[in-house]
Scaffold this motif. Structure first.
Motif, PDB file in Angstrom:
ATOM      1  N   ALA A 158      -4.853   3.061  -0.546  1.00 12.46           N
ATOM      2  CA  ALA A 158      -5.691   1.481  -0.837  1.00 12.46           C
ATOM      3  C   ALA A 158      -4.624   0.542  -1.080  1.00 12.46           C
ATOM      4  CB  ALA A 158      -6.765   1.387  -1.696  1.00 12.46           C
ATOM      5  N   PRO A 159      -4.703  -0.948  -0.370  1.00 11.39           N
ATOM      6  CA  PRO A 159      -3.842  -1.893  -0.649  1.00 11.39           C
ATOM      7  C   PRO A 159      -3.822  -2.191  -2.213  1.00 11.39           C
ATOM      8  CG  PRO A 159      -6.106  -2.845   0.370  1.00 11.39           C
ATOM      9  CD  PRO A 159      -5.966  -1.103   0.296  1.00 11.39           C
ATOM     10  N   SER A 160      -2.549  -2.435  -2.485  1.00  8.64           N
ATOM     11  CA  SER A 160      -2.321  -2.695  -3.775  1.00  8.64           C
ATOM     12  C   SER A 160      -1.352  -3.805  -4.149  1.00  8.64           C
ATOM     13  CB  SER A 160      -1.786  -1.436  -4.714  1.00  8.64           C
ATOM     14  OG  SER A 160      -0.641  -0.959  -3.966  1.00  8.64           O
ATOM     15  N   LEU A 161      -1.489  -4.369  -5.425  1.00 15.66           N
ATOM     16  CA  LEU A 161      -0.613  -5.269  -5.805  1.00 15.66           C
ATOM     17  C   LEU A 161       0.898  -4.814  -5.966  1.00 15.66           C
ATOM     18  CD1 LEU A 161      -2.775  -7.369  -8.277  1.00 15.66           C
ATOM     19  CD2 LEU A 161      -2.322  -8.052  -5.952  1.00 15.66           C
ATOM     20  N   PRO A 162       1.908  -5.399  -5.312  1.00 18.03           N
ATOM     21  CA  PRO A 162       3.110  -5.197  -5.910  1.00 18.03           C
ATOM     22  C   PRO A 162       3.492  -5.259  -7.222  1.00 18.03           C
ATOM     23  CG  PRO A 162       3.220  -7.359  -4.810  1.00 18.03           C
ATOM     24  CD  PRO A 162       1.761  -6.772  -4.711  1.00 18.03           C
ATOM     25  N   LEU A 163       4.278  -4.311  -7.765  1.00 18.55           N
ATOM     26  CA  LEU A 163       4.607  -4.192  -9.385  1.00 18.55           C
ATOM     27  C   LEU A 163       5.467  -5.570  -9.374  1.00 18.55           C
ATOM     28  CD1 LEU A 163       5.384  -0.601  -9.841  1.00 18.55           C
ATOM     29  CD2 LEU A 163       3.409  -1.934 -10.318  1.00 18.55           C
ATOM     30  N   ALA A 191       0.747  -1.165   0.003  1.00 23.47           N
ATOM     31  CA  ALA A 191      -0.118   0.076   0.114  1.00 23.47           C
ATOM     32  C   ALA A 191       0.791   1.154  -0.116  1.00 23.47           C
ATOM     33  CB  ALA A 191      -1.204   0.101   1.214  1.00 23.47           C
ATOM     34  N   ALA A 192       0.431   2.302  -0.338  1.00 23.27           N
ATOM     35  CA  ALA A 192       0.925   3.498  -0.314  1.00 23.27           C
ATOM     36  C   ALA A 192       1.329   3.714   0.937  1.00 23.27           C
ATOM     37  CB  ALA A 192       0.194   4.483  -1.181  1.00 23.27           C
ATOM     38  N   PRO A 193       2.402   4.211   1.213  1.00 19.29           N
ATOM     39  CA  PRO A 193       2.648   4.689   2.814  1.00 19.29           C
ATOM     40  C   PRO A 193       1.823   6.026   3.075  1.00 19.29           C
ATOM     41  CG  PRO A 193       4.421   5.538   1.181  1.00 19.29           C
ATOM     42  CD  PRO A 193       3.468   4.787   0.428  1.00 19.29           C
ATOM     43  N   ALA A 235      -3.125   4.915  -8.594  1.00 22.21           N
ATOM     44  CA  ALA A 235      -3.373   3.999  -7.566  1.00 22.21           C
ATOM     45  C   ALA A 235      -4.614   2.911  -7.715  1.00 22.21           C
ATOM     46  CB  ALA A 235      -3.601   4.847  -6.217  1.00 22.21           C
ATOM     47  N   LEU A 236      -5.704   3.648  -8.318  1.00 24.56           N
ATOM     48  CA  LEU A 236      -6.614   2.820  -8.373  1.00 24.56           C
ATOM     49  C   LEU A 236      -6.595   1.549  -9.384  1.00 24.56           C
ATOM     50  CD1 LEU A 236      -9.473   5.247  -8.785  1.00 24.56           C
ATOM     51  CD2 LEU A 236      -9.164   4.048  -6.768  1.00 24.56           C
ATOM     52  N   ALA A 237      -5.694   1.765 -10.418  1.00 22.01           N
ATOM     53  CA  ALA A 237      -5.305   0.729 -11.511  1.00 22.01           C
ATOM     54  C   ALA A 237      -4.690  -0.199 -10.682  1.00 22.01           C
ATOM     55  CB  ALA A 237      -4.313   1.380 -12.648  1.00 22.01           C
ATOM     56  N   ARG A 238      -3.964   0.071  -9.650  1.00 24.22           N
ATOM     57  CA  ARG A 238      -3.085  -1.079  -8.738  1.00 24.22           C
ATOM     58  C   ARG A 238      -3.899  -1.563  -7.655  1.00 24.22           C
ATOM     59  NH1 ARG A 238       0.376   3.018  -9.446  1.00 24.22           N
ATOM     60  NH2 ARG A 238       0.305   3.526  -7.340  1.00 24.22           N
ATOM     61  N   THR A 239      -5.018  -0.887  -7.288  1.00 29.34           N
ATOM     62  CA  THR A 239      -5.476  -1.259  -6.172  1.00 29.34           C
ATOM     63  C   THR A 239      -6.431  -2.711  -6.324  1.00 29.34           C
ATOM     64  OG1 THR A 239      -6.199   0.867  -5.411  1.00 29.34           O
ATOM     65  CG2 THR A 239      -7.397  -0.862  -4.411  1.00 29.34           C
ATOM     66  N   LYS A 240      -6.342  -3.582  -5.168  1.00 31.97           N
ATOM     67  CA  LYS A 240      -6.655  -4.848  -5.217  1.00 31.97           C
ATOM     68  C   LYS A 240      -8.228  -4.790  -5.519  1.00 31.97           C
ATOM     69  CE  LYS A 240      -4.737  -7.787  -2.528  1.00 31.97           C
ATOM     70  NZ  LYS A 240      -4.450  -8.314  -1.014  1.00 31.97           N
ATOM     71  N   LEU A 241      -8.852  -5.548  -6.109  1.00 26.01           N
ATOM     72  CA  LEU A 241     -10.421  -5.088  -6.605  1.00 26.01           C
ATOM     73  C   LEU A 241     -11.167  -5.591  -5.251  1.00 26.01           C
ATOM     74  CD1 LEU A 241     -10.674  -6.969 -10.126  1.00 26.01           C
ATOM     75  CD2 LEU A 241     -10.510  -4.549  -9.356  1.00 26.01           C
ATOM     76  N   ALA A 242     -10.614  -6.506  -4.356  1.00 27.07           N
ATOM     77  CA  ALA A 242     -11.390  -6.648  -3.268  1.00 27.07           C
ATOM     78  C   ALA A 242     -11.573  -5.551  -2.147  1.00 27.07           C
ATOM     79  CB  ALA A 242     -10.717  -7.767  -2.415  1.00 27.07           C
ATOM     80  N   ALA A 284      -9.430  11.913   3.009  1.00 31.43           N
ATOM     81  CA  ALA A 284     -10.213  11.042   2.013  1.00 31.43           C
ATOM     82  C   ALA A 284      -9.137  10.666   0.883  1.00 31.43           C
ATOM     83  CB  ALA A 284     -11.502  11.648   1.574  1.00 31.43           C
ATOM     84  N   TYR A 285      -8.679  11.740   0.235  1.00 31.98           N
ATOM     85  CA  TYR A 285      -7.831  11.516  -0.921  1.00 31.98           C
ATOM     86  C   TYR A 285      -6.611  10.506  -0.542  1.00 31.98           C
ATOM     87  CZ  TYR A 285      -4.491  12.118  -4.741  1.00 31.98           C
ATOM     88  OH  TYR A 285      -3.558  11.975  -5.720  1.00 31.98           O
TER      89      TYR A 285
END
Length: 531
Positions: free
Chosen positions: A309-314, A4-6, A93-100, A302-303
């Motif tokens: 948001a939790p994301s997948l590692p590249l 996740a982004a710090p 960020a949204l492109a990498r965010t986990k869909l769950a 909020a931003y």
């Protein structure tokens, strides 16, 4: 593994680096404006106290005015660019965010941030920064001016009065902040309830009378209205305290002048009052900006929640798969999948079987790397999915869900999403392969006919076939179908399966109908393993 982004402390720390640099530059500009304004007032006070000439006053005022205009203009331009930076970072960020992560509450949060939050931040460089920087800076600089014009004792007295006024402001703003936090929570709940109402309007209209169908949304709207009333109630005493705080320094200096005989020199007294009045003016601005300060803090928070948001590692490497065979090794993904192992040869027809809740859609999501398994590994062509570059994985897999997404536009524009460079012949071939012959032939526009808003002109089955055509035009070596023909009749589904039998692609499918229609040569039974 997830990443996740710090999360950082600080109001703008969640902003992308380019946006922070823009805000820093404009902030420094407003600091220079504050210095120019304080200098102009000090020159004016000196001219009044010592009967000086008008030319230095005009020059100082002109410099302050020019600096203000230039900084305001730069602030407007920077605001537009900051919004662009924020949208770019949000999209990434949204492109990498986990869909769950995309629950109903989080979808409402994203809608609020993208639709209201980021646009409101466009005014940050030109408006909010002006208040946040000039309001505290100008009084501090004018205290130096008072010391120059009237001496250290009046400067110390004015400083004390300003501190008392600021403390009164602080108490009022704390109460206002608590009330405004409640308002933001109620606003978020109202947004979620409104989205739920819009998404399920057909069900609500058929399952309940209109009044009862609106009850859930109306409760959220009423809570938002009550929270807004509490915020307004807290704002009233804050504004009253602001008025008293604004008067206090000036009144205190007048008492001081009267007690010490300072009015005996009216010009010197006037100079002191001019500087004191300007130094106390921003206190009122700070109080009136209390709501916007709380709004800014909540908007940035909020931003930050969305971009963190939790994301997948590249991908960690640039290895290319040797083929398109898929292997699952001890895949675990709670709560449904526990130690799934299977081999899917290239070109196979694989039926993923199991009762509802067994994890069929979860498994398909893992094959497309919508998420990484908690334990175990999935490989494509001998390369773990986590090591495949995004474009490599996306180019090898096409996906059709049970609930297809159709955009406003034409059949062709929707199908081309799968392959933007596809020509009309390729689009038409994919449409016919997906069983859209009747839809294409019934309209003189053919594949260029309009599908209505979000596909409203199409039936449920036609929307599913459109989504299938979008996947087929991509010509990917792996095709994943998650109940992709659930809205079709058996004959139509059988016809599509027959057409796809000649494709070389690996087909992995889930169906609650007879899987024999698709002639599977492998089965992954989530109750009994692979066979």
């Amino acid at each position: 593994m997830t990443s996740a982004a710090p999360r950082r402390d600080g109001t703008t720390a969640v902003f992308p680096g380019q946006a922070r640099r823009r805000l820093l530059g404009i902030g420094m500009g407003w600091a220079l404006v504050g210095l120019a304004e304080a200098t102009a007032y000090t020159v004016l006070a000196l001219a009044v106290a010592h009967r000086g000439g008008i030319l230095p006053v005009l020059v100082a005022a002109a410099c302050a005015l020019i600096a203000t205009v230039l900084c305001s203009r730069s602030g407007y331009l920077a605001g537009a660019r900051v919004a662009g930076d924020l949208y770019a970072a949000l999209g990434g960020a949204l492109a990498r965010t986990k869909l769950a992560w995309f629950t109903a509450d989080h979808r409402a949060l994203v809608t609020r941030v993208a639709g209201l939050g980021v646009p409101s931040l466009m005014g940050l460089p030109a408006h909010q920064l002006q208040t946040f920087i000039l309001a505290p800076l100008v009084p501090l600089l004018l205290l130096g001016g008072i010391a120059i014009v009237s001496g250290p004792i009046p400067a110390l007295l004015t400083a004390g009065l300003l501190i008392v006024a600021l403390l009164a402001q602080f108490v009022a703003q704390r109460r206002l902040a608590h009330a405004d936090a409640d308002r933001h929570r109620a606003e978020h709940a109202a947004t979620a309830a409104t989205l739920e109402l819009v998404d399920h309007l057909e069900l609500l209209r058929t399952a309940a009378p209109p009044a009862r169908g609106l009850q859930r949304a109306e409760r959220a709207w009423s809570a938002q209205e009550r929270a807004m009333s509490r915020t307004n109630g807290a704002a009233a005493p804050a504004t009253f305290v602001s008025a008293l705080a604004g008067v206090l320094p000036l009144a205190g200096v007048c008492v001081y002048l009267a007690a010490t005989g300072g009015f005996a020199d009216p010009l010197a007294a006037l100079a002191l009052l001019v500087l004191t009045g300007r130094a106390s003016a921003p206190l009122d601005e700070l109080a009136l900006a209390g709501v916007s300060i709380s709004e800014l803090r909540a908007t940035v928070s909020a931003y930050g929640e969305v971009v963190a948001a939790p994301s997948l590692p590249l991908a960690t490497g640039g290895r290319a798969p040797r083929d398109n065979a898929i292997e699952l090794r001890g895949v675990v993904q709670p709560p449904a999948l526990d130690g799934v192992s299977a081999t899917i040869p290239e070109g196979a027809r694989v039926h993923v079987a199991g009762p509802s809740g067994a994890g069929k859609s979860t498994l398909l999501g893992l094959l497309m790397r919508f998420d990484d398994p908690a334990r175990g590994e999935i490989t494509l062509g001998g390369v773990p999915l986590a090591e495949l570059a995004e474009h490599e994985l996306a180019g090898r897999i096409a996906y059709v869900s049970q609930d297809p997404v159709v955009f406003s536009g034409t059949l062709a524009s929707n199908i081309r999403i799968g392959r933007p460079e596809a020509d009309d012949d390729q689009v038409a071939r994919a449409a016919r392969l997906a069983g859209l012959d009747g839809v294409v032939d019934c309209d003189a526009e053919g594949i260029h006919q309009q599908v209505g808003r979000h596909g409203a002109a199409l039936s449920g089955g036609e929307r599913q076939r459109l989504a299938l055509a979008r996947a087929l035009v991509k010509d990917a070596p792996v095709l994943i179908l998650d109940e992709a023909t659930s809205a079709l009749d058996m004959d139509t589904e059988r016809g599509i399966a027959t057409r796809l039998a000649d494709t070389a692609a690996t087909v992995v499918f889930v169906t609650h109908r007879d899987p024999g229609i698709w002639s599977p040569d492998h089965t992954i039974d989530l109750n009994g393993g692979a066979r």
